[in-house]
Design a protein around this motif. Structure first.
Motif, PDB file in Angstrom:
ATOM      1  N   GLU A 191       0.830  -1.207   0.000  1.00 57.31           N
ATOM      2  CA  GLU A 191       0.000   0.000   0.000  1.00 57.31           C
ATOM      3  C   GLU A 191       0.865   1.259   0.000  1.00 57.31           C
ATOM      4  O   GLU A 191       0.624   2.201  -0.770  1.00 57.31           O
ATOM      5  CB  GLU A 191      -0.905  -0.008   1.235  1.00 57.31           C
ATOM      6  CG  GLU A 191      -1.920   1.114   1.271  1.00 57.31           C
ATOM      7  CD  GLU A 191      -3.071   0.921   0.298  1.00 57.31           C
ATOM      8  OE1 GLU A 191      -3.602   1.946  -0.190  1.00 57.31           O
ATOM      9  OE2 GLU A 191      -3.442  -0.232   0.021  1.00 57.31           O
ATOM     10  N   LEU A 219      -6.024  -3.126 -11.916  1.00 53.53           N
ATOM     11  CA  LEU A 219      -4.698  -2.547 -11.712  1.00 53.53           C
ATOM     12  C   LEU A 219      -4.008  -2.271 -13.040  1.00 53.53           C
ATOM     13  O   LEU A 219      -4.384  -2.797 -14.083  1.00 53.53           O
ATOM     14  CB  LEU A 219      -3.828  -3.493 -10.880  1.00 53.53           C
ATOM     15  CG  LEU A 219      -4.388  -3.980  -9.540  1.00 53.53           C
ATOM     16  CD1 LEU A 219      -3.386  -4.894  -8.853  1.00 53.53           C
ATOM     17  CD2 LEU A 219      -4.753  -2.801  -8.653  1.00 53.53           C
ATOM     18  N   SER A 226       2.570   1.809  -3.432  1.00 55.07           N
ATOM     19  CA  SER A 226       1.647   2.309  -4.450  1.00 55.07           C
ATOM     20  C   SER A 226       1.286   3.764  -4.213  1.00 55.07           C
ATOM     21  O   SER A 226       1.240   4.569  -5.145  1.00 55.07           O
ATOM     22  CB  SER A 226       0.389   1.433  -4.475  1.00 55.07           C
ATOM     23  OG  SER A 226      -0.504   1.859  -5.483  1.00 55.07           O
ATOM     24  N   GLY A 263      -5.354  -9.126  -7.512  1.00 56.29           N
ATOM     25  CA  GLY A 263      -5.341  -7.738  -7.913  1.00 56.29           C
ATOM     26  C   GLY A 263      -6.492  -7.473  -8.852  1.00 56.29           C
ATOM     27  O   GLY A 263      -6.753  -8.272  -9.748  1.00 56.29           O
ATOM     28  N   LYS A 319      -1.250  -3.860  -5.719  1.00 57.12           N
ATOM     29  CA  LYS A 319      -1.666  -2.516  -6.098  1.00 57.12           C
ATOM     30  C   LYS A 319      -0.934  -2.079  -7.369  1.00 57.12           C
ATOM     31  O   LYS A 319       0.103  -2.635  -7.733  1.00 57.12           O
ATOM     32  CB  LYS A 319      -1.363  -1.522  -4.968  1.00 57.12           C
ATOM     33  CG  LYS A 319      -2.060  -1.827  -3.658  1.00 57.12           C
ATOM     34  CD  LYS A 319      -3.561  -1.638  -3.743  1.00 57.12           C
ATOM     35  CE  LYS A 319      -4.240  -1.883  -2.410  1.00 57.12           C
ATOM     36  NZ  LYS A 319      -5.709  -1.706  -2.480  1.00 57.12           N
TER      37      LYS A 319
END
Length: 551
Positions: A70, A141, A73, A138, A95
């Motif tokens: 996190e 993305l 990203s 994911g 991400k």
């Protein structure tokens, strides 16, 4: 013919066909292959240890790993680094702009604690279904990767059932000692009572209108997750990593564009139910190269949704290059179907080796699927010890026939009729199989317009065609144990057999069966070397086959 002579014949034929292959031309281009865009990442690196992860094989690192992803990203992307160690974790959510990089000797081992995996909306064999959250996932993305030389292990044995016949005696004893429950007949092991009830009761996991994943809580253990799922993502890269021990499918890109899978290893136990290696579903522009697979189901598989739901999605898997791969155990080396209702097209398979797979090139579907599979090209495919067929087409997948083997006639073609057509296979060598080529289409929709040239097939049986149309064999060497017949054709039309070579002692070379067989031509083939050149059965007329020995 003894083994030594058979081997020498194969080698001689390979040289002969290689020369013929070099002189052949095709209507499509191997020099203008689909181009796949690659992801690019910033050099910024985020160590998972900075976020509290510990490589002690005991600590649950789910929060730390996801926090690192996190943060990476949010700061514009980069590399999330997994150092050497045994990292226990729950589900990891990828991400955009993140490259999850596993160094040598780094293992992400996913916890067998099913509580860690939330019930979620997913897909099962091409249809919307309730699933447990995938270990790595994911959605929506762009610019994402998993790279390095480490291992991602799904701990699949904690999820899957297994039959006693699939294990050795010691493995079975070990399985019983691990816990779980047995089927009433004592021959199947289940990981839990909940799993057993769902399996024995044949409970559906499909998400029908009005149902949510929460409605499936009473069968949560049964809803095995795929290991790696990327859904609707762009510029995806999987490179170098070993993906293994998945609860269901291993690598599952769904509705992705610009996908690269390079130099990965995929490994599942032979007994792994639904233990597919790679299922490329409704993806556009993809490259699979330099990979090694040893799995419990289909190895490299092309899919595009199932039945009406797949047709409504209407997203074919297209523009793919599959090259320089090795497949060991698997139900098929390169496979299309059976969930191919959105279609598949423009796929190039080159320089692949299949060692001990059930089938080599495998194409499968059934009435009700619909979809068009076309423009599939394969060359330089080398196979050894194939358990069943080297080249296989079957539009009766999982259909049980009556004892007389008759197929029902359905002249009506509708949206549920699958279509397999327009393919070209060349320079194929197989040393060991039950059948060299098996093609079984539908009476209302034959498998059509398939060219197979420059082939050396050493198998128990040669070629078998049923409900096939516009099939051309050219420069094919058939080295068979059973020679009555070498080539069988039933209710097939517009078949060309050009320069067919076979064992001199063959009992019957060509057998034509069925009143719908017609327009079969044989050329540059010495029929006189067989004890019986041609036989006609079950209403087939003699005029259905014409020999042009000098052409």
């Amino acid at each position: 013919m003894n083994f030594k002579n058979r081997y020498l014949l194969i080698i001689a034929a390979v040289f002969w066909f290689s020369n013929a292959f070099a002189q052949s031309t095709t209507a499509y281009s191997w020099t203008n292959l689909p181009q796949i865009k690659q992801p690019v990442f910033k050099k910024d690196t985020f160590l998972i240890t900075t976020f509290g992860a510990r490589p002690d094989g005991h600590t649950l690192n789910t929060k730390a790993i996801n926090a690192a992803i996190e943060a990476c990203s949010e700061k514009g992307g980069g590399v999330v680094l997994v150092p050497a160690g045994l990292w226990i974790t729950g589900p990891v959510v990828m991400k955009s702009n993140v490259n999850l990089h596993l160094r040598v000797a780094a293992t992400l081992l996913f916890t067998p604690d099913k509580i860690q995996y939330a019930l979620t909306e997913g897909f099962y064999e091409g249809k919307s279904a309730a699933r447990n959250q995938s270990p790595v996932s994911g959605i929506d993305l762009e610019n994402v990767a998993i790279t390095g030389k480490g291992i991602i292990d799904g701990n699949g044995d904690a999820w899957r059932a297994v039959h006693k016949s699939q294990l050795t005696e010691s493995q079975w004893k070990e399985k019983l000692a691990s816990g779980g429950v047995l089927k009433d007949d004592g021959k199947t092991w289940y990981p839990s009572e909940q799993f057993k009830k769902a399996s024995v009761g044949n409970k559906s996991m499909l998400l029908t209108p009005g149902k949510s994943p929460a409605d499936f809580a009473d069968m949560k253990d049964f809803l095995r997750p795929n290991l790696i799922v990327f859904n609707n993502c762009r510029k995806v890269l999987l490179e170098g990593v070993t993906f293994q021990n998945s609860a269901a499918w291993c690598i599952h890109p769904l509705m992705c564009q610009d996908l690269t899978i390079r130099d990965v290893r995929v490994k599942n136990p032979e007994y792994a139910h639904n233990g597919d290696g790679m299922d490329i579903e409704s993806c556009k522009n993809f490259l699979i190269e330099g990979c090694t697979l040893d799995v419990g189901d289909d190895a490299i598989c092309i899919k595009s949704g199932k039945d009406e739901e797949g047709r409504k999605r209407n997203m074919p898997t297209e523009n793919g290059v599959i090259r320089n791969n090795i497949v060991y155990n698997g139900h098929g080396g390169f496979v299309v179907g059976s969930e191919m209702s959105g279609g598949a097209r423009n796929i190039f398979v080159q320089n692949c080796t299949f060692m001990g797979t059930d089938k080599g090139l495998r194409f499968k579907s059934v009435r009700g699927r619909g979809g068009v599979v076309e423009k599939i090209y394969a060359k330089d495919i080398y196979m050894k010890d194939i358990a069943q067929e080297a080249v296989f087409f079957d539009l009766y997948y999982f259909v049980k026939f009556a004892t007389d083997g008759e197929r029902d006639m359905r002249p009506v073609v509708n949206e549920g009729t699958p279509v397999f057509r327009d393919m070209h296979f060349e320079n194929i060598v197989c040393n060991g199989a039950v059948k060299g080529v098996f093609v079984r289409g539908l009476p209302e929709m034959p498998v059509s317009n398939i060219v197979m040239e420059n082939m050396v097939l050493s198998a128990d049986k040669g070629i078998e065609l049923t409900d096939a149309d516009q099939i051309r064999f050219k420069n094919v060497q058939l080295i068979t144990k059973e020679t009555k017949p070498v080539v069988f054709m039933e209710n097939s039309s517009n078949i060309s057999l050009d320069s067919i070579r076979y064992d001199v002692e063959s009992e019957v070379l060509f057998s034509v069966s069925g009143e719908r067989s017609r327009n079969i031509t044989v050329q540059k083939t010495d029929v006189s070397k067989a004890k019986k050149g041609i036989e006609f059965q079950k209403g087939a007329q003699e005029k259905s086959l014409i020999i042009n020995p000098g052409k």
